[in-house]
Design a protein around this motif. Structure first.
Motif, PDB file in Angstrom:
ATOM      1  N   ASP A 208      20.118 -34.678  32.650  1.00  0.00           N
ATOM      2  CA  ASP A 208      18.884 -33.880  32.633  1.00  0.00           C
ATOM      3  C   ASP A 208      18.604 -33.277  34.002  1.00  0.00           C
ATOM      4  OD1 ASP A 208      18.592 -34.535  29.994  1.00  0.00           O
ATOM      5  OD2 ASP A 208      17.127 -36.145  30.342  1.00  0.00           O
ATOM      6  N   LYS A 212      18.384 -29.356  34.874  1.00  0.00           N
ATOM      7  CA  LYS A 212      17.181 -28.826  35.525  1.00  0.00           C
ATOM      8  C   LYS A 212      17.543 -28.049  36.783  1.00  0.00           C
ATOM      9  CE  LYS A 212      12.752 -30.328  37.468  1.00  0.00           C
ATOM     10  NZ  LYS A 212      11.888 -31.514  37.751  1.00  0.00           N
ATOM     11  N   GLN A 216      16.867 -24.118  37.604  1.00  0.00           N
ATOM     12  CA  GLN A 216      16.072 -23.707  38.765  1.00  0.00           C
ATOM     13  C   GLN A 216      16.857 -22.800  39.707  1.00  0.00           C
ATOM     14  OE1 GLN A 216      14.675 -27.381  40.482  1.00  0.00           O
ATOM     15  NE2 GLN A 216      12.919 -27.522  39.082  1.00  0.00           N
TER      16      GLN A 216
END
Length: 401
Positions: A208, A212, A216
């Motif tokens: 995860d 992420k 980003q």
């Protein structure tokens, strides 16, 4: 008073329950099959021994009642796992009850070993409550037999009182040994379940975090339109090959809408034949966010070079711990000291952790079980030793910088 935190991650408890349930159906099946074999052997013995029907029918009915209840509970357990958990207690009580009835009916000392057989079957569950139920029923049955059927325990050239005492003592000692061995097995099972569950949650969190960071940094490489377009082309060709209609197209459209962030209400308006539970199931096949499929894809992409042999899966070196059994005690102490100093110094850009937070983290989380108990005793009883080490480490660090 706050509740002690048993695991580093709350999700570990869910994974442990999943592992328990996953194996519980198989354990119920094994116990039921062995109990069915016991029924067949008992029925054959009673027929050969020409026992009257009024004796055979009630006993066989008791066997069948226990097996039918187990079958029904297992069937309902597919939808509600609580039935599977309840079934192991019913099976344990049912088996001991039937064996006790057999001892009373036949009044033969040769049937007393069946109590140990049933105890061994119940031990398959590796459950503390089941063991306690088995112990209580075992002791009750032995006391009942000794008190009401002392003639069953008579042997040649031995007084009734002496025989009763010897058999009772043997049964208690044997029961204690079985209980201890079962408890050790349960602790080992609990350790492996904890480690497997923790490894799974750490893996999920790392995946995860990687997803992420990719999002980003705008390096997310999933093109939703292109992906579902290619999948639809493949399934269309697959359907034509089998000369069947493409039943996947509507589901692919729903999956695409889910990945594009559309709400359930909006999707259900366009696809009224579906229910919210159907969307929940389809969500597991999404390719973005924290869906199971996306996690599997990341894992496959990152672990193709890792080679872990089967024998290493449950080895001590495969789990992250400061309590390696092959290390001498001095090495375990040094490892903990380095870990403790690292916590005290902290990392660049992050706030330092207070002494109380460090203590609570080490004592009330999974770290407690990853550190040798003797080292933990030193840490809890001699904090001044660690304070001196910290002071020396900080002084040395300051001098070198």
């Amino acid at each position: 008073m706050s509740k002690k935190k048993t695991y580093a991650f709350s999700e570990i408890e869910q994974y442990r329950d999943h592992l328990e349930i996953k194996n519980l159906l198989g354990k119920n099946t094994i116990v039921s099959v062995v109990f069915l074999v016991l029924l067949a052997m008992t029925l054959t013995y009673m027929i050969i021994g020409k026992y009257p029907a009024e004796t055979i029918v009630p006993l066989v009915s008791g066997f069948l009642l226990v097996l039918i209840i187990s079958f029904v509970m297992s069937a309902y357990g597919v939808e509600d796992h609580n039935y599977l958990k309840f079934n192991k207690y019913l099976l344990t009580l049912g088996m001991f009850s039937i064996v006790t009835a057999m001892i009373i009916i036949f009044q033969s000392p040769s049937l007393i070993p069946l109590l140990f057989v049933v105890y061994g079957l119940a031990a398959i569950y590796q459950d503390l409550k089941v063991i306690l139920i088995s112990n209580a029923y075992f002791i009750f049955t032995m006391v009942f037999v000794v008190a009401n059927f002392p003639e069953m325990l008579n042997t040649l050239n031995t007084s009734t009182l002496g025989t009763q005492f010897n058999i009772t003592l043997f049964s208690i000692l044997f029961l204690v040994m079985l209980t201890i061995s079962s408890y050790i097995i349960m602790k080992e099972k609990s350790f492996f379940y904890n480690q497997i569950s923790k490894s799974k949650e750490v893996e999920y969190r790392n995946i995860d975090l990687l997803q992420k960071l990719k999002f980003q940094t705008h390096k997310e490489d999933k093109d939703v339109d292109s992906f579902y377009g290619q999948v639809n082309e493949f399934l269309e060709a697959f359907s034509q090959k089998l000369e069947l209609p493409n039943i996947f197209q509507e589901r692919l459209e729903i999956l695409k809408d889910l990945d594009l962030g559309k709400s359930y209400d909006t999707i259900l308006e366009v696809h009224p034949d579906f229910e919210p539970i159907d969307l929940d199931r389809l969500s597991k096949l999404r390719i973005i966010n924290k869906s199971p499929l996306s996690r599997i894809a990341v894992k496959l992409g990152k672990t193709y070079t890792i080679d872990i042999k089967r024998r290493e899966i449950f080895s001590a070196t495969h789990f992250k711990t400061l309590n390696k059994q092959g290390d001498p005690e001095e090495i375990r102490i040094i490892a903990f000291v380095i870990f403790y100093v690292a916590l005290k110094k902290g990392l660049v850009g992050l706030n330092k952790i207070s002494d109380e937070q460090i203590y609570q983290m080490i004592i009330n989380t999974d770290y407690y079980y990853n550190i040798d108990s003797r080292v933990m005793k030193i840490y809890q009883e001699n904090p001044e030793v660690f304070d001196a080490i910290i002071a020396d480490a900080f002084q040395s660090g300051g001098a070198s910088s």
